[in-house]
Write a protein that holds these residues in place. Structure first.
Motif, mmCIF file in Angstrom:
data_model
loop_
_atom_site.group_PDB
_atom_site.id
_atom_site.type_symbol
_atom_site.label_atom_id
_atom_site.label_comp_id
_atom_site.label_asym_id
_atom_site.label_seq_id
_atom_site.Cartn_x
_atom_site.Cartn_y
_atom_site.Cartn_z
ATOM 1 N N SER A 114 -3.753 -3.400 -1.251
ATOM 2 C CA SER A 114 -3.976 -2.686 -2.507
ATOM 3 C C SER A 114 -2.785 -2.876 -3.436
ATOM 4 C CB SER A 114 -4.168 -1.196 -2.234
ATOM 5 O OG SER A 114 -5.303 -0.975 -1.451
ATOM 6 N N VAL A 142 -0.813 -1.197 -7.218
ATOM 7 C CA VAL A 142 -0.649 -0.105 -8.169
ATOM 8 C C VAL A 142 -0.197 -0.693 -9.497
ATOM 9 C CG1 VAL A 142 0.712 1.940 -8.783
ATOM 10 C CG2 VAL A 142 -0.117 1.658 -6.451
ATOM 11 N N ARG A 184 1.378 0.607 -12.693
ATOM 12 C CA ARG A 184 2.102 1.813 -13.107
ATOM 13 C C ARG A 184 2.576 1.633 -14.531
ATOM 14 N NH1 ARG A 184 6.868 3.060 -9.450
ATOM 15 N NH2 ARG A 184 5.247 4.023 -8.208
ATOM 16 N N LYS A 204 -8.704 4.607 -8.988
ATOM 17 C CA LYS A 204 -8.012 5.840 -8.599
ATOM 18 C C LYS A 204 -6.801 6.021 -9.510
ATOM 19 C CE LYS A 204 -5.632 8.053 -4.773
ATOM 20 N NZ LYS A 204 -5.155 7.885 -3.395
ATOM 21 N N ARG A 257 -3.511 8.453 -10.911
ATOM 22 C CA ARG A 257 -2.569 9.552 -10.701
ATOM 23 C C ARG A 257 -1.737 9.703 -11.966
ATOM 24 N NH1 ARG A 257 -2.302 7.049 -5.585
ATOM 25 N NH2 ARG A 257 -0.777 5.574 -6.350
ATOM 26 N N GLU A 307 -0.546 6.007 -12.859
ATOM 27 C CA GLU A 307 -0.741 4.956 -11.882
ATOM 28 C C GLU A 307 -2.226 4.735 -11.648
ATOM 29 O OE1 GLU A 307 3.214 5.445 -9.099
ATOM 30 O OE2 GLU A 307 1.317 6.205 -8.338
ATOM 31 N N TRP A 308 -2.610 3.470 -11.589
ATOM 32 C CA TRP A 308 -3.963 3.079 -11.205
ATOM 33 C C TRP A 308 -3.855 2.328 -9.895
ATOM 34 C CZ3 TRP A 308 -5.935 0.560 -16.365
ATOM 35 C CH2 TRP A 308 -6.222 1.563 -17.283
ATOM 36 N N GLU A 309 -4.554 2.803 -8.869
ATOM 37 C CA GLU A 309 -4.567 2.114 -7.580
ATOM 38 C C GLU A 309 -5.855 1.313 -7.466
ATOM 39 O OE1 GLU A 309 -4.540 3.180 -2.851
ATOM 40 O OE2 GLU A 309 -3.434 4.499 -4.213
ATOM 41 N N GLU A 316 -7.828 -2.408 -5.530
ATOM 42 C CA GLU A 316 -7.814 -3.416 -4.471
ATOM 43 C C GLU A 316 -7.340 -4.767 -5.007
ATOM 44 O OE1 GLU A 316 -8.221 -3.030 -1.136
ATOM 45 O OE2 GLU A 316 -8.172 -0.921 -1.723
ATOM 46 N N ILE A 349 1.044 -2.526 -2.592
ATOM 47 C CA ILE A 349 1.202 -1.472 -1.596
ATOM 48 C C ILE A 349 1.267 -2.137 -0.226
ATOM 49 C CG2 ILE A 349 0.172 0.575 -0.536
ATOM 50 C CD1 ILE A 349 -1.246 1.065 -3.218
#
Length: 102
Positions: A2, A4, A6, A36, A38, A54-56, A58, A101
């Motif tokens: 995955s 991120v 940011r 996802k 945050r 933050e966008w998580e 794949e 990640i």
């Protein structure tokens, strides 16, 4: 594996809370829920009025696909044309990191 995406926003003094609310509005405009998200704020550390989004995902292609889809929707584009100038009123600038990640 995955990743991120940011984006660190440096809000104008005293505008961090307003920026968080505005970023939440932007997230609701996107609406898909496939990325996802945050939102983080600093707590008496570093530069003040710092907001991290933050966008998580794949793959970074997931972000490109979502942005392309949004760009094709005239109604959403029109909403972002109103949303973006307000963002610019709340911040000095932003920085971007793309992280793996592990």
């Amino acid at each position: 594996m995955s990743f991120v995406h940011r984006r660190v926003f440096y809000a104008k003094i005293g505008k961090a809370d307003s920026l968080v609310e505005h970023l939440k509005e932007g997230e609701s405009l996107m609406g898909s829920g496939k990325i996802k998200t945050r939102l983080l704020t600093d707590f008496q550390s570093g530069r003040s009025d710092r907001v991290v989004m933050e966008w998580e995902v794949e793959s970074f292609g997931d972000i490109d696909a979502e942005m392309s889809k949004l760009g094709e929707d005239a109604a959403i584009r029109a909403k972002f044309e109103v949303w973006e100038p307000r963002l610019n009123e709340l911040i000095h600038y932003s920085e971007v990191d793309n992280l793996m990640i592990r």
